[in-house]
Write a protein that holds these residues in place. Structure first.
Motif, PDB file in Angstrom:
ATOM      1  N   HIS A 130      -9.725  -1.564   5.326  1.00 23.37           N
ATOM      2  CA  HIS A 130      -9.753  -0.171   4.884  1.00 23.37           C
ATOM      3  C   HIS A 130     -10.654   0.680   5.780  1.00 23.37           C
ATOM      4  CE1 HIS A 130      -8.557  -2.532   1.369  1.00 23.37           C
ATOM      5  NE2 HIS A 130      -7.994  -1.439   0.891  1.00 23.37           N
ATOM      6  N   ASN A 131     -10.264   1.934   5.957  1.00 22.44           N
ATOM      7  CA  ASN A 131     -11.109   2.866   6.699  1.00 22.44           C
ATOM      8  C   ASN A 131     -12.073   3.573   5.753  1.00 22.44           C
ATOM      9  OD1 ASN A 131      -9.596   4.801   5.349  1.00 22.44           O
ATOM     10  ND2 ASN A 131      -8.509   5.517   7.180  1.00 22.44           N
ATOM     11  N   GLY A 185      -6.174  -6.804   3.325  1.00 19.70           N
ATOM     12  CA  GLY A 185      -6.193  -5.505   3.971  1.00 19.70           C
ATOM     13  C   GLY A 185      -7.549  -5.082   4.498  1.00 19.70           C
ATOM     14  N   SER A 207      -4.935  -5.301   8.644  1.00 22.19           N
ATOM     15  CA  SER A 207      -5.203  -6.499   7.848  1.00 22.19           C
ATOM     16  C   SER A 207      -5.647  -7.635   8.748  1.00 22.19           C
ATOM     17  CB  SER A 207      -3.944  -6.926   7.069  1.00 22.19           C
ATOM     18  OG  SER A 207      -2.874  -7.180   7.957  1.00 22.19           O
ATOM     19  N   GLY A 215     -10.852   4.845   2.484  1.00 20.94           N
ATOM     20  CA  GLY A 215     -10.299   3.864   1.562  1.00 20.94           C
ATOM     21  C   GLY A 215      -8.847   3.512   1.820  1.00 20.94           C
ATOM     22  N   MET A 216      -8.274   4.048   2.897  1.00 24.76           N
ATOM     23  CA  MET A 216      -6.877   3.763   3.214  1.00 24.76           C
ATOM     24  C   MET A 216      -6.749   2.422   3.932  1.00 24.76           C
ATOM     25  SD  MET A 216      -5.658   7.502   4.625  1.00 24.76           S
ATOM     26  CE  MET A 216      -4.044   6.811   5.051  1.00 24.76           C
ATOM     27  N   VAL A 217      -5.668   1.705   3.638  1.00 27.76           N
ATOM     28  CA  VAL A 217      -5.412   0.446   4.324  1.00 27.76           C
ATOM     29  C   VAL A 217      -4.903   0.769   5.718  1.00 27.76           C
ATOM     30  CG1 VAL A 217      -4.077  -1.682   4.341  1.00 27.76           C
ATOM     31  CG2 VAL A 217      -4.876  -0.746   2.172  1.00 27.76           C
ATOM     32  N   GLY A 277       0.797  -1.220   0.000  1.00 30.66           N
ATOM     33  CA  GLY A 277       0.000   0.000   0.000  1.00 30.66           C
ATOM     34  C   GLY A 277       0.830   1.270   0.000  1.00 30.66           C
ATOM     35  N   SER A 326     -13.656  -3.875   7.887  1.00 33.12           N
ATOM     36  CA  SER A 326     -13.597  -2.567   7.223  1.00 33.12           C
ATOM     37  C   SER A 326     -14.906  -1.806   7.436  1.00 33.12           C
ATOM     38  CB  SER A 326     -13.337  -2.743   5.721  1.00 33.12           C
ATOM     39  OG  SER A 326     -12.070  -3.300   5.493  1.00 33.12           O
ATOM     40  N   ARG A 363     -15.636   1.863   9.193  1.00 37.33           N
ATOM     41  CA  ARG A 363     -16.310   2.930   8.461  1.00 37.33           C
ATOM     42  C   ARG A 363     -17.545   3.425   9.193  1.00 37.33           C
ATOM     43  NH1 ARG A 363     -15.499  -0.550   3.973  1.00 37.33           N
ATOM     44  NH2 ARG A 363     -17.737  -1.084   4.045  1.00 37.33           N
ATOM     45  N   ASN A 367     -13.871  -7.457   4.872  1.00 41.67           N
ATOM     46  CA  ASN A 367     -14.986  -6.577   4.531  1.00 41.67           C
ATOM     47  C   ASN A 367     -15.800  -6.218   5.772  1.00 41.67           C
ATOM     48  OD1 ASN A 367     -14.420  -6.456   1.801  1.00 41.67           O
ATOM     49  ND2 ASN A 367     -15.754  -8.173   1.266  1.00 41.67           N
TER      50      ASN A 367
END
Length: 259
Positions: A214-215, A212, A223, A218-220, A154, A252, A256, A249
């Motif tokens: 993601h927040n 990974g 994991s 969209g940043m990693v 990343g 993540s 979010r 998912n």
């Protein structure tokens, strides 16, 4: 003291020497001043001076009747603070536990703090043990671990080059990728596929995989990963990949939305 030890002693700063003493005592589970002096090459007066400072600040305790030093309570307080800072929410813990149960392998959640990947949570069992030394706080060998490769993939090229120039790519096993170009090519594949595999690069006979997390931007930011004996992974790669992607998912989504 040898010439090399004298040179090391002269070049090391007082802070570096102090941490060296603390880390040696911690690793050994306690040590006498002579053991510290012999191992680190510091003169006995220096060892006593450094150890005294660590005792006064609570990092070490001096067991006078045993003529040895052991860890004090301050490291524990720091560890508690670290756990609090990168504490794993209960819903995420539950998802990692479910991943462990679903694939029958040790399961991990790692977070990325600055330029480091830190193991924040592990679920394993006697039948499916974690990789040693992958426990809370482990943050080494990014080039040879699946969740480390997710982080490296990343990064942009300058960031990755800077990271590797500091941390290196030392050979841990025969399969460890130590050549920068070989590693860079491999990380391109990791970035495109969205999954990292590590086949006996970190621990002999073990295979790991990671996807990974993601927040909202969209940043990693971390994991999820699993590990098992290499022969037990054979034929299960597709199922493991699906489980990792679905778990990532869910985690993540939690980062979010908070649920």
């Amino acid at each position: 003291m040898t010439g090399r030890q004298e040179e090391h002693d002269e070049k090391s700063s007082p802070l570096e020497k102090t941490f060296a003493v603390l880390e040696f005592v911690a690793e050994r589970g306690g040590a006498s001043a002579k053991e510290v002096s012999d191992a680190l090459g510091y003169p006995m007066p220096s060892v006593y001076r450094l150890a005294k400072a660590l005792v006064q600040t609570g990092y070490l305790v001096h067991l006078k009747d045993q003529s040895r030093f052991e860890l004090g309570y301050k490291p524990h307080q720091l560890a508690v603070s670290l756990h609090r800072q990168i504490g794993v929410p209960s819903p995420v813990k539950a998802v990692i536990a479910e991943l462990h149960k679903r694939v029958g392998m040790a399961a991990y959640f790692a977070v990325y703090r600055g330029a480091d990947v830190v193991v924040a949570y592990v679920v394993d069992s006697p039948q499916h043990p974690r990789l040693t030394p992958l426990s809370f706080g482990f943050h080494e060998a990014a080039h040879a671990t699946a969740f480390g490769k997710i982080m490296l993939a990343g990064m942009n090229t300058p960031q990755r080059d800077q990271y590797l120039s500091v941390h290196g790519t030392r050979r841990l096993q025969a399969n460890t990728m130590t050549d920068p170009q070989t590693l860079a090519t491999h990380l391109e594949t990791v970035m495109l596929d969205g999954i990292a595999w590590e086949h006996e690069e970190f621990v002999p006979g073990k295979t790991c995989a990671a996807v990974g997390v993601h927040n909202g931007a969209g940043m990693v930011v971390g994991s999820v990963a699993v590990s098992t004996e290499s022969h037990l992974m054979q034929g299960k790669e597709a199922d493991v990949e699906l489980a990792l992607r679905e778990t990532a998912n869910v985690v993540s989504k939690y980062f979010r939305t908070g649920r």
